[in-house]
Scaffold this active site. Structure first.
Site, PDB file in Angstrom:
ATOM      1  CE  LYS A 175      -3.471   0.244   2.806  1.00  0.00           C
ATOM      2  NZ  LYS A 175      -4.502   0.541   1.795  1.00  0.00           N
ATOM      3  CG  ASP A 176      -0.354   4.326   1.398  1.00  0.00           C
ATOM      4  OD1 ASP A 176      -1.288   4.619   0.636  1.00  0.00           O
ATOM      5  OD2 ASP A 176      -0.501   4.131   2.617  1.00  0.00           O
TER       6      ASP A 176
END
Length: 215
Positions: free
Chosen positions: A148-149
């Protein structure tokens, strides 16, 4: 259940450690100043693990003034933790913590959230760290983990928010955790997914930081 039995004992403090049930301050420190802080309640504090609980409704306090990363991204979203309560597991020296996430509606365990961050540093009030943007999600159903991210982390690295050495260290820590998962050898006890806070744990109130340095 973990050795702590999932319940706090106020008399279980070891020298130099926080007592189960004690409220301490978790600070994210950027540019030598508090970027974000919030109180958490200690679940376990051992030589190999610090486990704390972030309750739903916990007030969030944001640092004032300019920061090289700008204001904290949660600042314009909420002044308190809106999601289900989260258990945070971290080992001394690790540049990440493992958060136990639960479904907002049902309270059922939904997965492990690996939050890459500075290794925690103890303070008289609690502990300091700093989020590194990059995260990894391990779903409860046994499905494949996912990053994620990543784009946000890489953009921060490209823009100078991390030095090349810092960015490389975060990537290396991510690779180490991914390797643990690929080998099916996560260190965190799966029983933590069944932990729940004692019914008498009230939501902690906001706490001002004295600005005392980490040690």
């Amino acid at each position: 259940m973990p050795a702590d039995g999932g319940r706090a004992r106020a008399d279980a403090r070891e020298p130099g450690r926080f007592a189960p049930g004690e409220v301490v301050l978790r600070r994210e420190v950027l540019d030598g100043r508090t970027w974000l802080s919030y109180p958490v309640r200690v679940v376990a504090d051992r030589s190999d693990l610090l486990a704390v609980y972030l309750a739903r409704g916990t007030p969030l306090t944001f640092g004032e003034g300019p920061f090289r990363w700008g204001p904290h991204p949660w600042r314009d979203v909420a002044d308190h933790w809106r999601s289900h309560g989260v258990l945070q597991l971290q080992r001394p020296g690790d540049a990440y913590a493992v958060w136990v996430f639960r479904d907002d509606a049902t309270g059922e365990f939904s997965g492990w959230y690996v939050n890459f961050q500075d290794p925690y540093r103890r303070t008289p009030e609690g502990f300091d760290t700093l989020d590194h943007e990059l995260d990894l999600w391990v779903p409860a159903d046994g499905g494949p983990y996912r990053w994620k991210d990543v784009e946000e982390f890489e953009e921060r690295a490209r823009s100078g928010g991390f030095t090349p050495e810092e960015a490389a260290a975060v990537r290396a820590e991510g690779a180490r955790v991914a390797d643990l998962l690929d080998r099916g050898e996560p260190w965190w006890d799966q029983d933590w997914s069944r932990w729940s806070p004692p019914a008498d744990w009230a939501v902690p109130q906001a706490r001002a930081s004295s600005g005392a340095p980490a040690h």
